[in-house]
Design a protein around this motif. Structure first.
Motif, PDB file in Angstrom:
ATOM      1  N   ALA A  50       0.828  -1.209   0.000  1.00 35.58           N
ATOM      2  CA  ALA A  50       0.000   0.000   0.000  1.00 35.58           C
ATOM      3  C   ALA A  50       0.861   1.257   0.000  1.00 35.58           C
ATOM      4  N   LEU A  51       0.350   2.294  -0.652  1.00 42.18           N
ATOM      5  CA  LEU A  51       0.999   3.598  -0.622  1.00 42.18           C
ATOM      6  C   LEU A  51       0.600   4.346   0.650  1.00 42.18           C
ATOM      7  N   ASP A  52       1.348   5.404   0.971  1.00 43.89           N
ATOM      8  CA  ASP A  52       1.141   6.142   2.220  1.00 43.89           C
ATOM      9  C   ASP A  52      -0.298   6.601   2.416  1.00 43.89           C
ATOM     10  N   TYR A  53      -0.921   7.160   1.382  1.00 47.85           N
ATOM     11  CA  TYR A  53      -2.289   7.670   1.546  1.00 47.85           C
ATOM     12  C   TYR A  53      -3.284   6.558   1.831  1.00 47.85           C
ATOM     13  N   THR A  54      -3.030   5.353   1.307  1.00 44.49           N
ATOM     14  CA  THR A  54      -3.893   4.208   1.595  1.00 44.49           C
ATOM     15  C   THR A  54      -3.708   3.767   3.035  1.00 44.49           C
ATOM     16  N   ILE A  55      -2.474   3.746   3.500  1.00 40.13           N
ATOM     17  CA  ILE A  55      -2.189   3.359   4.883  1.00 40.13           C
ATOM     18  C   ILE A  55      -2.889   4.323   5.841  1.00 40.13           C
ATOM     19  N   LYS A  56      -2.755   5.621   5.595  1.00 44.57           N
ATOM     20  CA  LYS A  56      -3.406   6.623   6.450  1.00 44.57           C
ATOM     21  C   LYS A  56      -4.916   6.435   6.467  1.00 44.57           C
ATOM     22  N   ALA A  57      -5.501   6.223   5.300  1.00 43.71           N
ATOM     23  CA  ALA A  57      -6.959   6.066   5.206  1.00 43.71           C
ATOM     24  C   ALA A  57      -7.432   4.829   5.957  1.00 43.71           C
ATOM     25  N   ARG A  58      -6.714   3.736   5.843  1.00 47.82           N
ATOM     26  CA  ARG A  58      -7.109   2.495   6.526  1.00 47.82           C
ATOM     27  C   ARG A  58      -6.979   2.637   8.039  1.00 47.82           C
ATOM     28  N   VAL A  59      -5.910   3.260   8.510  1.00 53.21           N
ATOM     29  CA  VAL A  59      -5.730   3.468   9.953  1.00 53.21           C
ATOM     30  C   VAL A  59      -6.831   4.367  10.483  1.00 53.21           C
ATOM     31  N   GLU A  60      -7.108   5.458   9.788  1.00 52.84           N
ATOM     32  CA  GLU A  60      -8.152   6.395  10.215  1.00 52.84           C
ATOM     33  C   GLU A  60      -9.522   5.703  10.262  1.00 52.84           C
ATOM     34  N   THR A  61      -9.827   4.889   9.263  1.00 52.32           N
ATOM     35  CA  THR A  61     -11.095   4.168   9.234  1.00 52.32           C
ATOM     36  C   THR A  61     -11.191   3.194  10.401  1.00 52.32           C
ATOM     37  N   ALA A  62     -10.122   2.452  10.670  1.00 56.39           N
ATOM     38  CA  ALA A  62     -10.123   1.500  11.784  1.00 56.39           C
ATOM     39  C   ALA A  62     -10.323   2.211  13.117  1.00 56.39           C
ATOM     40  N   VAL A  63      -9.685   3.370  13.285  1.00 59.12           N
ATOM     41  CA  VAL A  63      -9.843   4.145  14.528  1.00 59.12           C
ATOM     42  C   VAL A  63     -11.293   4.583  14.692  1.00 59.12           C
ATOM     43  N   LYS A  64     -11.879   5.122  13.645  1.00 51.52           N
ATOM     44  CA  LYS A  64     -13.263   5.601  13.735  1.00 51.52           C
ATOM     45  C   LYS A  64     -14.242   4.463  13.985  1.00 51.52           C
ATOM     46  N   ARG A  65     -13.971   3.291  13.419  1.00 47.42           N
ATOM     47  CA  ARG A  65     -14.839   2.135  13.640  1.00 47.42           C
ATOM     48  C   ARG A  65     -14.690   1.576  15.058  1.00 47.42           C
ATOM     49  N   ALA A  66     -13.576   1.858  15.712  1.00 49.14           N
ATOM     50  CA  ALA A  66     -13.300   1.330  17.051  1.00 49.14           C
ATOM     51  C   ALA A  66     -13.892   2.179  18.166  1.00 49.14           C
ATOM     52  N   GLN A  67     -14.553   3.253  17.835  1.00 45.34           N
ATOM     53  CA  GLN A  67     -15.136   4.161  18.827  1.00 45.34           C
ATOM     54  C   GLN A  67     -16.352   3.560  19.499  1.00 45.34           C
TER      55      GLN A  67
END
Length: 87
Positions: free
Chosen positions: A70-87
């Motif tokens: 994965a490229l950097d922007y994909t990594i950032k997007a996946r991490v951000e999505t996982a964080v928001k889903r973990a709320q």
């Protein structure tokens, strides 16, 4: 941000990264990373994940990442999505 439950984001397809995020009762950030490009880009992937967590103010989490180039922007997007889903 507080990680309250297990969440997932991404796929194990080529050019993507699969992120699993869990609460860390012991505190701190614990990162397990597997990558097909670990020798070349392992440190950069680790840096992007940790920097994204820091920007989102996540202090306690267990993160398991399975990278398939994965490229950097994909990594950032996946991490951000996982964080928001973990709320």
């Amino acid at each position: 941000m507080e990680i309250n439950k297990i969440s997932k984001a991404g796929t194990v397809e080529s050019n993507d990264i699969y992120i699993v995020m869990m609460p860390n009762p012991e505190g701190g950030i614990e990162l397990e990373l597997e990558s097909i490009v670990m020798k070349q880009f392992g440190e950069e992937i680790r840096r992007v994940i940790l920097e994204t967590l820091e920007n989102l103010e996540v202090k306690n989490a267990i993160v398991k990442a399975q990278d398939k180039g994965a490229l950097d922007y994909t990594i950032k997007a996946r991490v951000e999505t996982a964080v928001k889903r973990a709320q």
